[in-house]
Design a protein around this motif. Sequence first.
Motif, PDB file in Angstrom:
ATOM      1  N   PRO A   2       2.052 -23.069  61.174  1.00  0.00           N
ATOM      2  CA  PRO A   2       2.680 -23.975  60.212  1.00  0.00           C
ATOM      3  C   PRO A   2       4.201 -23.930  60.306  1.00  0.00           C
ATOM      4  O   PRO A   2       4.787 -22.991  60.853  1.00  0.00           O
ATOM      5  CB  PRO A   2       2.194 -23.450  58.860  1.00  0.00           C
ATOM      6  CG  PRO A   2       1.917 -22.002  59.103  1.00  0.00           C
ATOM      7  CD  PRO A   2       1.433 -21.905  60.522  1.00  0.00           C
ATOM      8  N   VAL A   3       4.833 -24.961  59.769  1.00  0.00           N
ATOM      9  CA  VAL A   3       6.280 -24.976  59.597  1.00  0.00           C
ATOM     10  C   VAL A   3       6.589 -24.399  58.225  1.00  0.00           C
ATOM     11  O   VAL A   3       5.981 -24.803  57.228  1.00  0.00           O
ATOM     12  CB  VAL A   3       6.826 -26.413  59.720  1.00  0.00           C
ATOM     13  CG1 VAL A   3       8.295 -26.462  59.322  1.00  0.00           C
ATOM     14  CG2 VAL A   3       6.650 -26.931  61.138  1.00  0.00           C
ATOM     15  N   LEU A 161       8.063 -31.091  54.506  1.00  0.00           N
ATOM     16  CA  LEU A 161       9.215 -31.386  55.359  1.00  0.00           C
ATOM     17  C   LEU A 161       8.772 -31.891  56.732  1.00  0.00           C
ATOM     18  O   LEU A 161       9.371 -32.818  57.289  1.00  0.00           O
ATOM     19  CB  LEU A 161      10.077 -30.129  55.518  1.00  0.00           C
ATOM     20  CG  LEU A 161      10.780 -29.614  54.258  1.00  0.00           C
ATOM     21  CD1 LEU A 161      11.530 -28.322  54.571  1.00  0.00           C
ATOM     22  CD2 LEU A 161      11.721 -30.649  53.697  1.00  0.00           C
ATOM     23  N   ALA A 162       7.727 -31.273  57.287  1.00  0.00           N
ATOM     24  CA  ALA A 162       7.236 -31.688  58.606  1.00  0.00           C
ATOM     25  C   ALA A 162       6.735 -33.127  58.568  1.00  0.00           C
ATOM     26  O   ALA A 162       7.014 -33.923  59.480  1.00  0.00           O
ATOM     27  CB  ALA A 162       6.125 -30.740  59.072  1.00  0.00           C
ATOM     28  N   ALA A 163       6.002 -33.480  57.513  1.00  0.00           N
ATOM     29  CA  ALA A 163       5.497 -34.856  57.396  1.00  0.00           C
ATOM     30  C   ALA A 163       6.654 -35.839  57.287  1.00  0.00           C
ATOM     31  O   ALA A 163       6.622 -36.932  57.888  1.00  0.00           O
ATOM     32  CB  ALA A 163       4.585 -34.961  56.172  1.00  0.00           C
ATOM     33  N   VAL A 252       7.863 -29.575  65.824  1.00  0.00           N
ATOM     34  CA  VAL A 252       7.311 -29.672  64.470  1.00  0.00           C
ATOM     35  C   VAL A 252       5.812 -29.413  64.488  1.00  0.00           C
ATOM     36  O   VAL A 252       5.273 -28.707  63.620  1.00  0.00           O
ATOM     37  CB  VAL A 252       7.624 -31.056  63.857  1.00  0.00           C
ATOM     38  CG1 VAL A 252       6.852 -31.251  62.560  1.00  0.00           C
ATOM     39  CG2 VAL A 252       9.118 -31.193  63.602  1.00  0.00           C
ATOM     40  N   LYS A 253       5.121 -29.961  65.474  1.00  0.00           N
ATOM     41  CA  LYS A 253       3.675 -29.753  65.551  1.00  0.00           C
ATOM     42  C   LYS A 253       3.325 -28.338  66.002  1.00  0.00           C
ATOM     43  O   LYS A 253       2.284 -27.803  65.623  1.00  0.00           O
ATOM     44  CB  LYS A 253       3.058 -30.780  66.506  1.00  0.00           C
ATOM     45  CG  LYS A 253       3.098 -32.205  65.952  1.00  0.00           C
ATOM     46  CD  LYS A 253       2.429 -33.192  66.876  1.00  0.00           C
ATOM     47  CE  LYS A 253       2.392 -34.580  66.252  1.00  0.00           C
ATOM     48  NZ  LYS A 253       1.770 -35.582  67.137  1.00  0.00           N
ATOM     49  N   GLN A 298      19.447 -37.833  57.135  1.00  0.00           N
ATOM     50  CA  GLN A 298      18.369 -37.392  56.256  1.00  0.00           C
ATOM     51  C   GLN A 298      17.571 -36.267  56.908  1.00  0.00           C
ATOM     52  O   GLN A 298      17.186 -35.297  56.241  1.00  0.00           O
ATOM     53  CB  GLN A 298      17.452 -38.566  55.914  1.00  0.00           C
ATOM     54  CG  GLN A 298      18.106 -39.614  55.034  1.00  0.00           C
ATOM     55  CD  GLN A 298      17.229 -40.845  54.842  1.00  0.00           C
ATOM     56  OE1 GLN A 298      16.172 -40.973  55.466  1.00  0.00           O
ATOM     57  NE2 GLN A 298      17.666 -41.754  53.992  1.00  0.00           N
ATOM     58  N   MET A 299      17.325 -36.392  58.214  1.00  0.00           N
ATOM     59  CA  MET A 299      16.607 -35.339  58.928  1.00  0.00           C
ATOM     60  C   MET A 299      17.417 -34.042  58.962  1.00  0.00           C
ATOM     61  O   MET A 299      16.864 -32.948  58.838  1.00  0.00           O
ATOM     62  CB  MET A 299      16.294 -35.797  60.354  1.00  0.00           C
ATOM     63  CG  MET A 299      15.292 -36.941  60.426  1.00  0.00           C
ATOM     64  SD  MET A 299      15.081 -37.579  62.107  1.00  0.00           S
ATOM     65  CE  MET A 299      14.253 -36.219  62.896  1.00  0.00           C
ATOM     66  N   ARG A 300      18.739 -34.175  59.128  1.00  0.00           N
ATOM     67  CA  ARG A 300      19.585 -32.977  59.159  1.00  0.00           C
ATOM     68  C   ARG A 300      19.475 -32.192  57.842  1.00  0.00           C
ATOM     69  O   ARG A 300      19.368 -30.967  57.843  1.00  0.00           O
ATOM     70  CB  ARG A 300      21.039 -33.376  59.384  1.00  0.00           C
ATOM     71  CG  ARG A 300      21.973 -32.180  59.591  1.00  0.00           C
ATOM     72  CD  ARG A 300      23.407 -32.538  59.268  1.00  0.00           C
ATOM     73  NE  ARG A 300      23.887 -33.641  60.077  1.00  0.00           N
ATOM     74  CZ  ARG A 300      24.384 -33.524  61.292  1.00  0.00           C
ATOM     75  NH1 ARG A 300      24.465 -32.330  61.850  1.00  0.00           N
ATOM     76  NH2 ARG A 300      24.807 -34.589  61.955  1.00  0.00           N
TER      77      ARG A 300
END
Length: 307
Positions: A2-3, A161-163, A252-253, A298-300
């Motif tokens: 998991p993340v 967060l990952a999603a 991420v995966k 936003q990702m940062r």
Amino acid sequence: MPVYSMTGYASAQHNGAQAPSGQEARATTGRLGLEIRSVNSRFLDLSFRLPEELRQHEPALRELLQGRLKRGKVEVRGGVEGGAGDAVADPGARLLQRLASLQDTVRSWLPEAPALGVADVLRLSAAQQAPAGDWGEAVQQLARQALDDLLASREREGARLAAMLLGHLEQLRALAGQARPLVPQLVEQQRARFLERWNEAMALGGGTGGAPATEAAQDRALAEATAFAIRIDVAEELTRLGAHLDEIERLVKKGGEVGKRLDFLIQELHREANTLGSKSAALELTRISVDMKVLVEQMREQVQNIE
């Protein structure tokens, strides 16, 4: 794997009237509580706020947390409250006499010192009468329980967060797909514009100068169109951007300790989006670049919270 997010909270309590872990242990009174708070940080930063009774257990707690946490600013708070049955301790005549004597001694040297109150006397009485107790095993048990809860909390936040990151990746890919066909269209439009201006110049000049001059002018127009095409070509930037998006998705995966690598890739994404905007020769391409930079920013912000 998991993340994990670096943001989380967990707490656990233990009643001192019970023997820890079913083993015979020295009696303890009161209620032991531990809580762990975690926020993002570049490295693992541990801090402890423990009462005097638990201070000796800090090294063991530190070792436990270092074995399971890799990054984050983590604060551990502990406390021992009350006594068995919340009984009020009886100070007794001898203790009261001793406290009065000690108070007189202190105030003879420090006349401005405040007098002892009822709450102070009862607290000191409870401290005198309470058995020393051994919270060692209970502290470890509570710390493991709270740490399990903290990791579960960080895993849930990490999944969210990952999603969100994967959703932003799809949006960036869609924007890159919109940008890709725009450059050939712009190049063709500019080439047609150069040739049109060349034809107009030839018509105004009456075609004087002969075939060599005409061919030279045409070659110059085509060279200018080619230079323009090279200047606005963003194929390389879009290719690198696509590679970064694929790598981010893979990390991420995959999960695990990916926060620092994701942070680096986000910087690269921002660089490519900036270059795309600086090479823009059309309003539509500028809009795409701005939309990309908003998504990357936003990702940062989200990646800053990933362990």
